[in-house]
Design a protein around this motif. Sequence first.
Motif, PDB file in Angstrom:
ATOM      1  N   ASP A 239       0.856  -1.180   0.000  1.00  0.00           N
ATOM      2  CA  ASP A 239       0.000   0.000   0.000  1.00  0.00           C
ATOM      3  C   ASP A 239       0.897   1.237   0.000  1.00  0.00           C
ATOM      4  N   THR A 240       0.767   2.072  -1.018  1.00  0.00           N
ATOM      5  CA  THR A 240       1.621   3.259  -1.122  1.00  0.00           C
ATOM      6  C   THR A 240       0.926   4.536  -0.659  1.00  0.00           C
ATOM      7  N   ARG A 241      -0.261   4.389  -0.080  1.00  0.00           N
ATOM      8  CA  ARG A 241      -0.957   5.570   0.423  1.00  0.00           C
ATOM      9  C   ARG A 241      -0.229   6.162   1.624  1.00  0.00           C
ATOM     10  N   LEU A 242      -0.247   7.489   1.693  1.00  0.00           N
ATOM     11  CA  LEU A 242       0.319   8.198   2.836  1.00  0.00           C
ATOM     12  C   LEU A 242      -0.741   8.305   3.932  1.00  0.00           C
ATOM     13  N   PRO A 243      -0.330   8.620   5.164  1.00  0.00           N
ATOM     14  CA  PRO A 243      -1.307   8.739   6.252  1.00  0.00           C
ATOM     15  C   PRO A 243      -2.424   9.746   5.971  1.00  0.00           C
ATOM     16  N   ASN A 244      -2.145  10.769   5.157  1.00  0.00           N
ATOM     17  CA  ASN A 244      -3.179  11.768   4.852  1.00  0.00           C
ATOM     18  C   ASN A 244      -4.090  11.354   3.699  1.00  0.00           C
ATOM     19  N   GLY A 245      -3.873  10.142   3.164  1.00  0.00           N
ATOM     20  CA  GLY A 245      -4.721   9.648   2.097  1.00  0.00           C
ATOM     21  C   GLY A 245      -4.170   9.880   0.705  1.00  0.00           C
ATOM     22  N   SER A 246      -3.154  10.719   0.562  1.00  0.00           N
ATOM     23  CA  SER A 246      -2.538  10.947  -0.741  1.00  0.00           C
ATOM     24  C   SER A 246      -1.812   9.682  -1.192  1.00  0.00           C
ATOM     25  N   ASN A 247      -1.684   9.533  -2.499  1.00  0.00           N
ATOM     26  CA  ASN A 247      -1.009   8.347  -3.026  1.00  0.00           C
ATOM     27  C   ASN A 247      -0.194   8.749  -4.250  1.00  0.00           C
ATOM     28  N   TYR A 248       1.122   8.754  -4.108  1.00  0.00           N
ATOM     29  CA  TYR A 248       2.010   9.149  -5.196  1.00  0.00           C
ATOM     30  C   TYR A 248       2.637   7.957  -5.909  1.00  0.00           C
ATOM     31  N   GLY A 249       2.139   6.760  -5.596  1.00  0.00           N
ATOM     32  CA  GLY A 249       2.569   5.572  -6.322  1.00  0.00           C
ATOM     33  C   GLY A 249       3.793   4.869  -5.766  1.00  0.00           C
ATOM     34  N   PHE A 250       4.503   5.517  -4.865  1.00  0.00           N
ATOM     35  CA  PHE A 250       5.716   4.952  -4.282  1.00  0.00           C
ATOM     36  C   PHE A 250       5.681   5.180  -2.772  1.00  0.00           C
ATOM     37  N   PRO A 251       6.093   4.205  -1.992  1.00  0.00           N
ATOM     38  CA  PRO A 251       6.176   4.436  -0.551  1.00  0.00           C
ATOM     39  C   PRO A 251       7.319   5.392  -0.227  1.00  0.00           C
ATOM     40  N   VAL A 252       7.163   6.146   0.844  1.00  0.00           N
ATOM     41  CA  VAL A 252       8.280   6.950   1.327  1.00  0.00           C
ATOM     42  C   VAL A 252       9.325   5.992   1.889  1.00  0.00           C
ATOM     43  N   ASN A 253      10.566   6.154   1.446  1.00  0.00           N
ATOM     44  CA  ASN A 253      11.645   5.247   1.841  1.00  0.00           C
ATOM     45  C   ASN A 253      12.537   5.867   2.910  1.00  0.00           C
ATOM     46  N   ASN A 254      13.183   5.003   3.648  1.00  0.00           N
ATOM     47  CA  ASN A 254      14.314   5.396   4.476  1.00  0.00           C
ATOM     48  C   ASN A 254      15.559   4.750   3.874  1.00  0.00           C
ATOM     49  N   GLN A 255      16.683   5.446   3.997  1.00  0.00           N
ATOM     50  CA  GLN A 255      17.936   4.903   3.485  1.00  0.00           C
ATOM     51  C   GLN A 255      18.813   4.456   4.654  1.00  0.00           C
ATOM     52  N   HIS A 256      19.384   3.278   4.489  1.00  0.00           N
ATOM     53  CA  HIS A 256      20.194   2.676   5.547  1.00  0.00           C
ATOM     54  C   HIS A 256      21.586   2.338   5.024  1.00  0.00           C
ATOM     55  N   ILE A 257      22.509   2.231   5.933  1.00  0.00           N
ATOM     56  CA  ILE A 257      23.832   1.691   5.623  1.00  0.00           C
ATOM     57  C   ILE A 257      23.752   0.187   5.856  1.00  0.00           C
ATOM     58  N   VAL A 258      24.110  -0.590   4.826  1.00  0.00           N
ATOM     59  CA  VAL A 258      24.138  -2.046   5.000  1.00  0.00           C
ATOM     60  C   VAL A 258      25.578  -2.523   4.854  1.00  0.00           C
ATOM     61  N   ALA A 259      25.946  -3.447   5.729  1.00  0.00           N
ATOM     62  CA  ALA A 259      27.314  -3.970   5.736  1.00  0.00           C
ATOM     63  C   ALA A 259      27.289  -5.486   5.807  1.00  0.00           C
ATOM     64  N   ASN A 260      28.408  -6.091   5.452  1.00  0.00           N
ATOM     65  CA  ASN A 260      28.565  -7.529   5.614  1.00  0.00           C
ATOM     66  C   ASN A 260      28.410  -7.861   7.098  1.00  0.00           C
ATOM     67  N   LYS A 261      27.528  -8.795   7.401  1.00  0.00           N
ATOM     68  CA  LYS A 261      27.180  -9.075   8.799  1.00  0.00           C
ATOM     69  C   LYS A 261      28.372  -9.604   9.596  1.00  0.00           C
ATOM     70  N   ALA A 262      29.111 -10.541   9.017  1.00  0.00           N
ATOM     71  CA  ALA A 262      30.258 -11.099   9.735  1.00  0.00           C
ATOM     72  C   ALA A 262      31.300 -10.025  10.014  1.00  0.00           C
ATOM     73  N   TRP A 263      31.529  -9.147   9.034  1.00  0.00           N
ATOM     74  CA  TRP A 263      32.498  -8.064   9.219  1.00  0.00           C
ATOM     75  C   TRP A 263      32.037  -7.122  10.323  1.00  0.00           C
ATOM     76  N   ALA A 264      30.758  -6.792  10.329  1.00  0.00           N
ATOM     77  CA  ALA A 264      30.227  -5.888  11.347  1.00  0.00           C
ATOM     78  C   ALA A 264      30.350  -6.494  12.747  1.00  0.00           C
ATOM     79  N   GLN A 265      30.122  -7.803  12.852  1.00  0.00           N
ATOM     80  CA  GLN A 265      30.248  -8.463  14.160  1.00  0.00           C
ATOM     81  C   GLN A 265      31.684  -8.429  14.660  1.00  0.00           C
TER      82      GLN A 265
END
Length: 328
Positions: A239-265
């Motif tokens: 569902d790509t609707r926003l809380p106010n009911g608007s729908n721009y076709g894409f969900p609002v994203n968050n950007q994360h840093i992803v790393a190799n899990k073993a390296w991070a540990q």
Amino acid sequence: MRHSFIWALALTSLFARAVCAAALPGNGVVVKPVQSSLAEEAFQTELVNRALEKLGYDVQPTNEVDYNVAYTAIANGDATYLAVNWKPQMEEMYDNAGGDGKFYRQGTYIAGAAQGYLIDKKTAEKYHIRTLDQLRDPKLAKLFDTDGDGKADITGCNPGWVCSNVIDGQIKGFNLQATVTQNQGNYSAIIADTLARYHQGKPVLYYTWTPYWLSAELVPGRDVVWLQVPHSVYPGNQDTRLPNGSNYGFPVNNQHIVANKAWAQQNPAAAKLFAVMTLPVADVNVQNRRMHQGENTPQAISRHVDSWIAAHQQQFDSWISAAEAAAD
């Protein structure tokens, strides 16, 4: 006697520096960053690199690869991290490469990354265009025809990007195949053509996202307007609707840093750094616009990072302190 004293001081200084270097949590550990070929991702990646260097890590030059290659390389341990993991948009790539079993992902680096379709405000107001499905009308679609085939041309995404498949899926889902096509290629090049059309006073229809310089050049609400979609058509039936009911076709994203899990540990300081770093969308937009205006060399981007750190020194230092504490 004096020479002996000077030598003693010099040896003491060298010993102190050696102890300090050895005390840094990243001392002797190699980092292999990756990013896409999109130059506008260099700023946020280089900021992470700079923080890792402050912790003593041996950061190698960032390698540019396709997103799917980046996830595979990180999962296999051939690369260390990617600073631009879009969630939920890249979740299929993330899961296909191993998901949480292969990747470390904590915290949110850039929050509230919006995306969708925009048209110039003048055309929107003149023809009362508010939703993408209105372009089923051949007369309206023809306003955005850039190649003479009578169909509207959406300035779309590089082939292989997730958004490329989403746009094609929405063209089909909203029954627009007869009147709308996605114009694909190198995004930086085709959006430059779109901007040129805008400055010539011609109607424009394009997909974009934030953070990106374009929204500082063509400001939504002032120069262009977002188009809504009649209902959600998105992979996974999301569902790509926003809380106010608007729908721009894409969900609002968050950007994360992803790393190799073993390296991070094995590197809790870097893992903590990845979890606590935050960067406002607006700051990336501003930096990206400087790149668009010509400050786009590696040296210029490095200066932008220096300037950002100097303006946010207390915040940057807090990241380093938290990372160092995690290593103890």
